[in-house]
Design a protein around this motif. Structure first.
Motif, PDB file in Angstrom:
ATOM      1  N   GLN C   3       0.852  -1.189   0.000  1.00  0.00           N
ATOM      2  CA  GLN C   3       0.000   0.000   0.000  1.00  0.00           C
ATOM      3  C   GLN C   3       0.886   1.236   0.000  1.00  0.00           C
ATOM      4  OE1 GLN C   3      -3.062  -0.777   3.040  1.00  0.00           O
ATOM      5  NE2 GLN C   3      -4.025   1.082   2.272  1.00  0.00           N
ATOM      6  N   GLN C   4       0.442   2.242  -0.736  1.00  0.00           N
ATOM      7  CA  GLN C   4       1.271   3.440  -0.825  1.00  0.00           C
ATOM      8  C   GLN C   4       0.930   4.427   0.282  1.00  0.00           C
ATOM      9  OE1 GLN C   4       1.418   4.320  -5.305  1.00  0.00           O
ATOM     10  NE2 GLN C   4       3.290   5.103  -4.415  1.00  0.00           N
ATOM     11  N   GLU C   5       1.963   4.972   0.869  1.00  0.00           N
ATOM     12  CA  GLU C   5       1.805   5.897   1.980  1.00  0.00           C
ATOM     13  C   GLU C   5       2.215   7.290   1.517  1.00  0.00           C
ATOM     14  OE1 GLU C   5       2.413   4.619   6.387  1.00  0.00           O
ATOM     15  OE2 GLU C   5       4.343   5.055   5.477  1.00  0.00           O
ATOM     16  N   GLN C   6       3.163   7.302   0.652  1.00  0.00           N
ATOM     17  CA  GLN C   6       3.754   8.541   0.169  1.00  0.00           C
ATOM     18  C   GLN C   6       3.746   8.496  -1.338  1.00  0.00           C
ATOM     19  OE1 GLN C   6       7.777   8.825   1.478  1.00  0.00           O
ATOM     20  NE2 GLN C   6       7.269  10.485   2.857  1.00  0.00           N
ATOM     21  N   ARG C   7       3.438   9.634  -1.944  1.00  0.00           N
ATOM     22  CA  ARG C   7       3.473   9.612  -3.391  1.00  0.00           C
ATOM     23  C   ARG C   7       4.656  10.445  -3.871  1.00  0.00           C
ATOM     24  NH1 ARG C   7      -2.320  11.258  -4.325  1.00  0.00           N
ATOM     25  NH2 ARG C   7      -1.759  12.300  -2.390  1.00  0.00           N
ATOM     26  N   ILE C   8       5.775   9.792  -4.048  1.00  0.00           N
ATOM     27  CA  ILE C   8       7.002  10.514  -4.424  1.00  0.00           C
ATOM     28  C   ILE C   8       6.905  11.073  -5.835  1.00  0.00           C
ATOM     29  CG2 ILE C   8       8.524   9.272  -2.832  1.00  0.00           C
ATOM     30  CD1 ILE C   8       9.463   7.561  -5.219  1.00  0.00           C
ATOM     31  N   GLY C   9       6.131  10.419  -6.705  1.00  0.00           N
ATOM     32  CA  GLY C   9       5.974  10.905  -8.069  1.00  0.00           C
ATOM     33  C   GLY C   9       5.175  12.204  -8.087  1.00  0.00           C
ATOM     34  N   ARG C  10       4.092  12.209  -7.346  1.00  0.00           N
ATOM     35  CA  ARG C  10       3.278  13.429  -7.255  1.00  0.00           C
ATOM     36  C   ARG C  10       4.102  14.571  -6.678  1.00  0.00           C
ATOM     37  NH1 ARG C  10      -0.407  15.641  -3.304  1.00  0.00           N
ATOM     38  NH2 ARG C  10      -2.254  16.566  -4.276  1.00  0.00           N
ATOM     39  N   TYR C  11       4.877  14.263  -5.653  1.00  0.00           N
ATOM     40  CA  TYR C  11       5.696  15.302  -5.029  1.00  0.00           C
ATOM     41  C   TYR C  11       6.741  15.827  -6.023  1.00  0.00           C
ATOM     42  CZ  TYR C  11       8.620  17.590  -1.506  1.00  0.00           C
ATOM     43  OH  TYR C  11       9.338  18.509  -0.791  1.00  0.00           O
ATOM     44  N   ALA C  12       7.344  14.925  -6.764  1.00  0.00           N
ATOM     45  CA  ALA C  12       8.339  15.341  -7.756  1.00  0.00           C
ATOM     46  C   ALA C  12       7.702  16.221  -8.837  1.00  0.00           C
ATOM     47  CB  ALA C  12       8.997  14.112  -8.391  1.00  0.00           C
ATOM     48  N   LEU C  13       6.503  15.836  -9.267  1.00  0.00           N
ATOM     49  CA  LEU C  13       5.819  16.654 -10.281  1.00  0.00           C
ATOM     50  C   LEU C  13       5.502  18.043  -9.726  1.00  0.00           C
ATOM     51  CD1 LEU C  13       3.401  14.091 -11.964  1.00  0.00           C
ATOM     52  CD2 LEU C  13       5.028  15.548 -13.179  1.00  0.00           C
ATOM     53  N   LEU C  14       5.022  18.101  -8.501  1.00  0.00           N
ATOM     54  CA  LEU C  14       4.700  19.410  -7.917  1.00  0.00           C
ATOM     55  C   LEU C  14       5.962  20.265  -7.767  1.00  0.00           C
ATOM     56  CD1 LEU C  14       1.985  18.396  -5.287  1.00  0.00           C
ATOM     57  CD2 LEU C  14       1.646  19.544  -7.490  1.00  0.00           C
ATOM     58  N   LEU C  15       7.067  19.646  -7.387  1.00  0.00           N
ATOM     59  CA  LEU C  15       8.331  20.401  -7.316  1.00  0.00           C
ATOM     60  C   LEU C  15       8.719  20.932  -8.693  1.00  0.00           C
ATOM     61  CD1 LEU C  15      10.594  18.184  -5.011  1.00  0.00           C
ATOM     62  CD2 LEU C  15       9.652  20.444  -4.456  1.00  0.00           C
ATOM     63  N   ALA C  16       8.521  20.128  -9.710  1.00  0.00           N
ATOM     64  CA  ALA C  16       8.885  20.559 -11.067  1.00  0.00           C
ATOM     65  C   ALA C  16       7.943  21.652 -11.571  1.00  0.00           C
ATOM     66  CB  ALA C  16       8.877  19.365 -12.023  1.00  0.00           C
ATOM     67  N   LEU C  17       6.696  21.598 -11.091  1.00  0.00           N
ATOM     68  CA  LEU C  17       5.691  22.587 -11.538  1.00  0.00           C
ATOM     69  C   LEU C  17       5.736  23.880 -10.722  1.00  0.00           C
ATOM     70  CD1 LEU C  17       2.740  20.073 -11.955  1.00  0.00           C
ATOM     71  CD2 LEU C  17       3.715  21.428 -13.820  1.00  0.00           C
TER      72      LEU C  17
END
Ligand SMILES: [Mg+2]
Ligand SMILES: [Mg+2]
Ligand SMILES: [Mg+2]
Ligand SMILES: [Mg+2]
Ligand SMILES: [Mg+2]
Ligand SMILES: [Mg+2]
Lengths: 144, 144, 144, 144, 144, 144
Positions: C3-17
């Protein structure tokens, strides 16, 4: 950096190329391996056959996604060698008869490099008519 | 239809996988073959090295375009196994060190099937830093 | 399973955006991250810029090939989102101006799943003429 | 040439990344947008879900082929970011759970540039087993 | 929906296939068109040659990015027909000699469908040796 | 090297582009050719339709795999021109209506070059809604 001590890809290819009536002499220590066969027009079944064999032979822990993920990408890379450009089989009217081998080992001298996995495929690809086919092969490697 | 008598692809792979300090015992009659090495960040050089070796060893007649064309497509198919999806090497900051083998023979029992050519590649692919690399392989087959 | 607890991909996208004059409010614990920029017609330079940033910010250990390999494949996956089908930039007369973010964390609740790495890209792609460009983005994820 | 005033791609990505329990604060004027969800092993259904949402929310005129064509290519580009190299889902035994956003606006200062459309995808891709999946994203942009 | 009245793609292909010493009789009204030639090992130059011809012949307005973007994607689609799978030319040791045609018109009966652009390519692809080449062609179409 | 005397690819394209109510005047000697039509969302059916036509019209000997193999790769190359990057039709919700032509001849002056085969496709590709489609074409060439 990482010097190679063991060539798990080479060993996997030799396992895939070896046959009862034409065995290849090999000697590889400290690796886990399994072999199997799959004949299909559906690339999904290649993925499933290899995953099942790798799990049931204890090469990967099917309950840990990172191991499943590592194997999955190694399988895809190997299939690309077989299909050369497009993954479709039935979609472009072709079928495969493959022998596969999966090898898990620690190929690098530096122990921090940990385990890697190799997937080798060898067999035939061609029209769905007996004999209208030629050989094909692929190799995928991933850290696990 | 065409039953296979000889597996030129398997033989080419074994030649590419064989090495002085770890030879593979093989016995293949009635084929022409050559082996060579190429290390490069430029996929063009893989093509050129194999074409040159095949011509100078008499596997193809370099003055007949249909032979050059047959070999060229077999080479491209083999490179796709090595690069798995995109042909670029330097373009995505990677380099290869490959041993190649080319085999020409008549793999099918039916003599009308004529000659076919196999190109096998085996070696490493990775970052342009010694040791930051893993194994890779490819096989291409074509009628000639 | 995992189960996912943290979404590192979403966080990376938000940092890039995210941008100075249009910041995105984010709160992410227990991850390592870095951001950077690269403008180029040469996809090799995207790979190099991200690898350099990830190493110098301690996201990966540049002396361990398995970490370099994990990051490399994540970068390639992200670049495919930006280039959509072919990796070439200058080769087909186009250029990119990208902001990148790399995030390393343990996204799954099951601690056996270990660390994973996310690479996000966001920016523009287009002709090498100021303004003749549109937005583009990509995300790559790998176990490390 | 065309200076960008609005970033419809960034806005679409933020819409796709935003969630009820983790909303992203955004403020975008003068655009039309819609969001939706699709979970499938069949990439055809991603195309259909987005086309239906875009038509029923008035983002495109479904009776004008040029609008349908513009959206279609934007969807394909976005799917390539999600699938990274091959469009197959079930064909290689994987499934997606995606949130999508479509945004139509006039991103360039020069009014002759007219309307453009952005399609953003964000969610998970992985084996058809709950939890055996990681994040994935894509962005497609086209003039309309 | 959109019924076709004019086939700009067919007309573009016929223009690309026509030659002084073997002209094809064609009659096409209400379209703008241009033809040209490009011989190169660098796919970038195919893009540049066609863009330059289309701008200087007034087929597109080079100051409006949406027109440049529409043409660019039509060119890429046409090049894919010529290169069949990978865009590289010199990268895999091959060269092209192409005749190109660009046609702009309103192919659909419904006037809301507006203008579309077709790019056709026809010529030879092969080794960089005179005569070691065979024919190749491609067609790209886009709304503009 | 091999100088071209006959352009079988050009002839195949003209056959595919010719129509009862808009015939193209052609004169080609010493070749075998056939034409046909196929409308489908399944790329497998394009392959099958062309193979069946080529066999039943005596362009290839269906009992000799090398002829089947030569035609198969020519068909795949032609389909790539039609689909531009991915072979899927129904998989990405699109359909084709194609006219195909197959031509077999000896295009090179040097008689050692032997026979070659050309496959040309021309028609429409688009959404599975009448009129939501645009033109598309492809050409594949192989030695046989
Ligand atoms: Mg790798
Ligand atoms: Mg073949
Ligand atoms: Mg993955
Ligand atoms: Mg674009
Ligand atoms: Mg289109
Ligand atoms: Mg060729």
């Amino acid at each position: 950096m990482a010097q190679q001590e063991q060539r798990i890809g080479r060993y996997a290819l030799l396992l895939a190329l070896s046959e009862e009536n034409d065995p290849i002499v090999m000697d590889q220590k400290n690796v886990k391996s399994c072999v199997g066969k799959v004949g299909t027009m559906d690339s999904q079944k290649i993925v499933a056959a290899i995953e099942t064999a790798a799990k049931s032979n204890g090469l990967i822990n099917g309950n840990v996604y990172r191991e499943v993920h590592a194997l999955y990408h190694a399988i895809l890379e190997a299939i690309q060698g077989v299909t050369r450009g497009h993954l479709q089989l039935s979609g472009i009217l072709r079928t495969v008869g493959l022998r596969f081998a999966v090898v898990r080992g620690a190929p690098y001298r530096n122990k921090e490099e940990g385990d890697w996995i190799a997937v080798a495929l060898y067999g035939t690809i061609g029209a769905p008519i007996k004999g209208s086919e030629h050989e094909s092969a692929g190799l995928g490697i991933n850290h696990i």
